[in-house]
Scaffold this motif. Structure first.
Motif, PDB file in Angstrom:
ATOM      1  N   ALA A 354     -48.155  29.839  48.085  1.00  0.00           N
ATOM      2  CA  ALA A 354     -48.626  28.459  48.264  1.00  0.00           C
ATOM      3  C   ALA A 354     -48.983  27.843  46.924  1.00  0.00           C
ATOM      4  N   VAL A 355     -48.657  26.565  46.783  1.00  0.00           N
ATOM      5  CA  VAL A 355     -49.108  25.720  45.674  1.00  0.00           C
ATOM      6  C   VAL A 355     -49.633  24.446  46.313  1.00  0.00           C
ATOM      7  N   ARG A 356     -50.877  24.096  46.054  1.00  0.00           N
ATOM      8  CA  ARG A 356     -51.457  22.930  46.747  1.00  0.00           C
ATOM      9  C   ARG A 356     -52.598  22.323  45.956  1.00  0.00           C
ATOM     10  N   PHE A 357     -52.774  21.015  46.166  1.00  0.00           N
ATOM     11  CA  PHE A 357     -53.969  20.369  45.659  1.00  0.00           C
ATOM     12  C   PHE A 357     -55.136  20.760  46.561  1.00  0.00           C
ATOM     13  N   HIS A 360     -60.651  18.176  47.542  1.00  0.00           N
ATOM     14  CA  HIS A 360     -61.265  17.064  46.808  1.00  0.00           C
ATOM     15  C   HIS A 360     -60.219  16.188  46.125  1.00  0.00           C
ATOM     16  N   TRP A 361     -59.016  16.742  45.874  1.00  0.00           N
ATOM     17  CA  TRP A 361     -57.999  16.035  45.106  1.00  0.00           C
ATOM     18  C   TRP A 361     -56.716  15.832  45.900  1.00  0.00           C
ATOM     19  N   GLN A 362     -56.796  15.753  47.226  1.00  0.00           N
ATOM     20  CA  GLN A 362     -55.604  15.604  48.044  1.00  0.00           C
ATOM     21  C   GLN A 362     -54.788  14.361  47.684  1.00  0.00           C
ATOM     22  N   ASN A 363     -55.447  13.324  47.203  1.00  0.00           N
ATOM     23  CA  ASN A 363     -54.751  12.074  46.902  1.00  0.00           C
ATOM     24  C   ASN A 363     -54.541  11.888  45.402  1.00  0.00           C
ATOM     25  N   LEU A 364     -54.579  12.975  44.627  1.00  0.00           N
ATOM     26  CA  LEU A 364     -54.401  12.870  43.183  1.00  0.00           C
ATOM     27  C   LEU A 364     -53.032  12.300  42.849  1.00  0.00           C
ATOM     28  N   THR A 365     -53.015  11.351  41.935  1.00  0.00           N
ATOM     29  CA  THR A 365     -51.768  10.727  41.491  1.00  0.00           C
ATOM     30  C   THR A 365     -51.986  10.170  40.099  1.00  0.00           C
ATOM     31  N   THR A 366     -50.964   9.602  39.526  1.00  0.00           N
ATOM     32  CA  THR A 366     -51.103   8.978  38.215  1.00  0.00           C
ATOM     33  C   THR A 366     -52.203   7.908  38.273  1.00  0.00           C
ATOM     34  N   GLY A 367     -53.117   7.977  37.343  1.00  0.00           N
ATOM     35  CA  GLY A 367     -54.248   7.053  37.314  1.00  0.00           C
ATOM     36  C   GLY A 367     -55.547   7.649  37.827  1.00  0.00           C
ATOM     37  N   THR A 368     -55.469   8.745  38.563  1.00  0.00           N
ATOM     38  CA  THR A 368     -56.675   9.421  39.035  1.00  0.00           C
ATOM     39  C   THR A 368     -57.479   9.921  37.839  1.00  0.00           C
ATOM     40  N   VAL A 369     -58.792   9.763  37.907  1.00  0.00           N
ATOM     41  CA  VAL A 369     -59.665  10.248  36.836  1.00  0.00           C
ATOM     42  C   VAL A 369     -60.270  11.578  37.250  1.00  0.00           C
ATOM     43  N   ILE A 370     -60.065  12.589  36.427  1.00  0.00           N
ATOM     44  CA  ILE A 370     -60.616  13.923  36.671  1.00  0.00           C
ATOM     45  C   ILE A 370     -61.828  14.111  35.774  1.00  0.00           C
ATOM     46  N   SER A 371     -62.964  14.369  36.384  1.00  0.00           N
ATOM     47  CA  SER A 371     -64.199  14.612  35.633  1.00  0.00           C
ATOM     48  C   SER A 371     -64.377  16.107  35.406  1.00  0.00           C
ATOM     49  N   PRO A 372     -65.174  16.508  34.428  1.00  0.00           N
ATOM     50  CA  PRO A 372     -65.474  17.935  34.264  1.00  0.00           C
ATOM     51  C   PRO A 372     -66.064  18.507  35.549  1.00  0.00           C
ATOM     52  N   ALA A 373     -65.585  19.670  35.954  1.00  0.00           N
ATOM     53  CA  ALA A 373     -66.034  20.269  37.220  1.00  0.00           C
ATOM     54  C   ALA A 373     -67.467  20.763  37.112  1.00  0.00           C
ATOM     55  N   THR A 374     -68.220  20.589  38.201  1.00  0.00           N
ATOM     56  CA  THR A 374     -69.596  21.094  38.270  1.00  0.00           C
ATOM     57  C   THR A 374     -69.776  22.124  39.375  1.00  0.00           C
TER      58      THR A 374
END
Length: 411
Positions: A354-357, A360-374
């Motif tokens: 399996a490879v999957r988002f 929390h990031w199911q809708n990740l696409t170009t323009g999505t902002v990823i913050s440092p993980a906590t």
């Protein structure tokens, strides 16, 4: 009439249980405080209730039970054992008692139960303020680990290296936790492991054991981030036996005599230390995919049967294979996503299951902002791979991760 089972929680992590019950031909009641939770759309009966509110969930269960009797209640990957226990007691269904569920859920009560029973575990103190936590750290020795009493998935868990960092750590706990007290533990180093099983007729059966991968443990300090896990373990047989004894002690200290149990274990030069023991099934695909791929044992099925009062043959706990399985996560550089490539290439690689988002990031696409993980819930994507051996599975998973390119730019 078909059996009807209540699944507490209807988010992405509860979908394996909801889908399993529907696949078996059961009716499913599901509750979640989020009206958009995907499991509510799949469920036969949906209820809006906080998974951590026994009162709200019991009220829904009683109302439904009057119209359509419930035959069982359970959860998966949700820190709602107390809610599950309350519903079971209110309806006379099988399950863990509320007293045991409370001790298995509240981290402070859990450590106190461990200490009273002599379970090998980290030294700890309870605190209600930064000043109390600093005083405890002076006794335990810096650095320390602070944990909310009532969270899961490493939310709010921090390494605190010195007094100047304690105020921020406690402020984060206040944003997350509903309880005034929190836990201060000694900071330990060693190998870390997940263990999971079921208590049948008072007997503890361990069905899954993995080596947790912490190669990137402090990628985003002061938080602890697991980078997946690997099976089978590389622990020596005598060390694994000692871990099983410590885990058994933890389950008995909490008073769990029925239902699923899931623990986190650290092994150092002094031997095993029980970090956590919960009265629920694990998340992160462990019981629903990882362990079945590794040894063929399907704990989710057995816990569901037990919750419904069906007989569970202990022969189903016996492994019928020993494959290598590795789960690894994708941690892109924080920033705005500019490109995502390599997903299909990774999926087509040998042994990649399996490879999957991640949810929390199911809708990740170009323009999505990823913050440092906590916390673990903020990891971006995952790869699971299998192999004839542990090392083959690891090599395949890590090769697939290298194929996936989530490019970002500074925000």
């Amino acid at each position: 009439m078909k059996p009807c089972i209540l699944i507490v929680g209807a988010g992405p992590n509860q979908l394996p249980a909801i889908e399993k019950a529907l696949e078996r031909g059961y009716e499913v009641a599901a509750t979640d405080m989020n009206p958009q939770a995907p499991g509510l759309r799949k469920a036969t009966y949906a209820g809006i209730a906080d998974t951590r509110s026994p009162q709200q969930t019991v009220a829904f269960a009683l109302s439904l039970h009057d119209r359509r009797p419930l035959n069982g209640v359970m959860t998966i990957a949700s820190e709602s054992a107390v809610t599950v226990a309350a519903v079971a007691e209110a309806l006379g269904l099988p399950g863990t008692g509320t007293a045991a569920a409370m001790k298995a859920t509240n981290k402070v009560l859990r450590q106190e139960a461990f200490a009273a029973a002599g379970v090998p575990a980290p030294l700890y103190a309870r605190a209600q303020s930064a000043a109390q936590a600093c005083a405890a750290a002076q006794r335990l020795g810096w650095p320390v680990v602070v944990k909310p009493a009532d969270s899961a998935g490493a939310r709010g868990v921090r390494k605190v290296p010195h007094p100047d960092a304690m105020d921020d750590a406690v402020a984060e706990i206040r944003r997350i936790s509903q309880r005034p007290e929190f836990l201060v533990e000694e900071f330990l180093t060693g190998t870390e492991h997940s263990i999971e099983g079921i208590v049948l007729d008072g007997r503890i059966h361990w069905t899954g054991f993995s080596d947790r991968n912490y190669d990137r443990k402090e990628l985003y300090p002061p938080y602890f981030l697991e980078d997946g896990d690997t099976l089978p373990t590389i622990l020596a047989p005598q060390t694994l036996a000692a871990v099983h004894r410590a885990a058994d002690m933890a389950v008995r200290a909490l008073g769990i005599t029925c239902g699923p149990v899931k623990g986190d274990i650290l092994v150092d030069a002094a031997g095993p230390r029980v970090l956590e023991m919960a009265a629920r099934l694990s998340g992160d695909y462990f019981c629903s995919e990882t362990v079945p791929l590794h040894n063929g044992v399907r704990l989710l099925d057995m816990v569901m049967d037990q919750a419904l009062g069906l007989p569970v043959d202990s022969a189903r706990l016996i492994p019928d294979r020993c494959n290598g399985v590795a789960l690894r996560y994708v941690w892109p550089r924080p920033g705005r996503v500019t490109a995502v490539t390599g997903l299909e290439e990774a999926r087509s690689m040998p042994g990649v299951y399996a490879v999957r988002f991640e949810p929390h990031w199911q809708n990740l696409t170009t323009g999505t902002v990823i913050s440092p993980a906590t916390c673990m819930g903020e990891r971006v994507a995952s790869v699971m791979a299998t192999g004839d051996t542990r090392q083959q599975a690891v090599s395949r998973a890590e090769a697939a991760v290298r194929c996936i390119r989530i490019e970002t730019e500074p925000v």
